[in-house]
Write a protein that holds these residues in place. Sequence first.
Motif, PDB file in Angstrom:
ATOM      1  N   GLY A 227       0.846  -1.071   0.002  1.00 52.92           N
ATOM      2  CA  GLY A 227       0.063  -0.037   0.148  1.00 52.92           C
ATOM      3  C   GLY A 227       0.940   1.226  -0.021  1.00 52.92           C
ATOM      4  O   GLY A 227       0.437   2.242  -0.636  1.00 52.92           O
ATOM      5  N   LEU A 265      -9.347   3.498  -7.534  1.00 53.46           N
ATOM      6  CA  LEU A 265      -9.749   3.023  -6.378  1.00 53.46           C
ATOM      7  C   LEU A 265     -10.365   1.643  -6.222  1.00 53.46           C
ATOM      8  O   LEU A 265      -9.576   0.938  -5.453  1.00 53.46           O
ATOM      9  N   THR A 268      -6.711  -0.253  -7.037  1.00 58.57           N
ATOM     10  CA  THR A 268      -5.873  -0.793  -5.698  1.00 58.57           C
ATOM     11  C   THR A 268      -6.282  -1.619  -4.860  1.00 58.57           C
ATOM     12  O   THR A 268      -5.642  -2.479  -4.261  1.00 58.57           O
TER      13      THR A 268
ATOM     14  N   PHE B 135      -6.008   1.429   2.971  1.00 53.61           N
ATOM     15  CA  PHE B 135      -5.475   2.369   1.934  1.00 53.61           C
ATOM     16  C   PHE B 135      -4.680   3.290   2.924  1.00 53.61           C
ATOM     17  O   PHE B 135      -4.986   3.622   3.903  1.00 53.61           O
ATOM     18  N   THR B 140      -6.242   8.265   0.810  1.00 54.92           N
ATOM     19  CA  THR B 140      -7.467   8.489   1.321  1.00 54.92           C
ATOM     20  C   THR B 140      -7.969  10.346   1.270  1.00 54.92           C
ATOM     21  O   THR B 140      -8.664  10.792   0.758  1.00 54.92           O
TER      22      THR B 140
END
Lengths: 297, 301
Positions: A227, A265, A268, B135, B140
Amino acid sequence: MPVLLVVGFIAFALSDFVGDPVLLYLGQDQTQEQREALIRQLGRDRPIFVRYADYVWGVLHGDFGISYAAREPVGQLLMQYLPATLELAGIASALAVAVGVPMGVYTAIHRNTLLSRVFMIGSLIGVSLPTFMLGMLLILVFSVWLGWLPSFGRETVLSPVLPAVTLAMFQMTMIMRLVRAEMLEILRAEYIRFARARGLSDRAIHFSHALKNTLVPVMTIIALQFGGIVAFSLVTETVFEWPGLGRLLVKSVASADGPVMSAYLLLTALLFVTINLVVDLLYFAIDPRLRLPRGGA
Amino acid sequence: MRDWLDSDAVHGFRTSPIAVLSCLLLWLLIGGAVLAPWIAPQNPFDLGRVSLMDSSQPPMSPAADGDRTYFLGTDQQGRDMLSAILYGLRVSLLVGGLAVAFAVVVGVTIGLVSGYVGGFVDLVLMRIADVQLTFPAVLTALLVDGSIRAALPRSVHDSLQLHVVVFSIGISLWPSLARTVRGSTMVERGKDYVLAARVIGVPSWRVALTHVLPNVVGPVMVIATLGLGMAILAEATLSFLGVGLPASRPSLGTLIKYGGDYLYSGSWWMAAFPGLALMLLVLAINLLGDWLRDALTPGLR
């Protein structure tokens, strides 16, 4: 799975509410009638659940809608930018592991040498230096002052060097510190002392006994830190003008391009879920203790 | 006061050189930021005081009219870098502080509710936190910022940009706070004194606020301190990516971004000094946060 569902809904909301497709098609001089006709034509007057189902159906078939800024199908855009990001992330991860693991092993075995101290202090700086600062520092030294390496684009063989080093730095320091901590822990263990008593060589003990047992936590961190690679690749790609997904996302945020943001989004999220799954499966391959007894136990 | 000075935490602080040093550095930077209008050599926003004659001067060069020295050089518009950095620190600290305050309010509230009420509410709230934790915070913040940017008309957005950035960063930080508070709340909830309070009929919101909340202050302070470092970095990153604060109120990140454009012409000081300031600030906050963690919450180590 629940992660994907939640993210899917957020993605739908982004793509549905962010930006104005009607404005895109008709431009500023639209009449109310034209507007309404188009809203009907695009199906935007239907209830939200219908539109959601429609969106999910489309995504499952690789249709992410149309980018407001590029006026191209989002799927095509992603395919166009994806290879660059994968290339960069791949090189960076490989670099982080290839340098981080040996550095961790070295600092664990030779704890008090000068080189170990240099590595440890370097890793502290590596953690607290923001990615974009590191990138700019590398550009300044290697491109502007020394003129050895290209600082932007993806045209030459040497192009990925600086971005990959920038992206790898944080991961590398994490891996190094983790390997070091795990090795120190394991080298104190009972079975290592036993191995020494049996007269095994240092080499055999360090590598086939100790290092092997550090792999599970190290792999977990590498996977979780993926991440981080994704997030930092936004910054790295911007600093080095690398034509990847991160740059696409930053541009689409700046121009309020909902469909591109939601597709990113989703992509991922899918990556995270897949990687977590792969890591869980790999645990079993690496560590026999985790395997469940099979058959009628 | 004496009791406090003799306490364990204060002793630990005085005997830890890293804690003292980082605290000093932090106060120096905060002091510089707060006092910027009075101690900065120049008001970088007052165009009457900024001279284009002095543009892009390297560090330690004298001003064109000779009455002062630019210790850290000037930018392309002839602004004194030292002054710009002091004013930038103000913006960075303000945004970071507000974002963390917002995250603390949201995170502690959700954590208390989740841990105290439990059941379905807890399940839903923690699921949301889980998903968000998958995330990275910067991602974000970027997506939230982008959505709000798209939802608001441009004219409204420009005047609200500070609030939007604070909100985006604050939202990206709440889950770790909520989780910690939830954990401690669940532990406290089962203890006898909470049970006693409930038995005598104290309403549950009062039990949560007056009995449970004081017991979770330690971990919250630790996470908030470390969160401040993250928030400042996140703001700098957003500004660097060009979706943060407007250029009319440059934070350290904005200064670094514009300085970076002049890197190729060799004007390294325009990006390097704001970058150094940012690094020192975050480093001081992180070291202090680490020390706080060890001192206040031995269990978290």
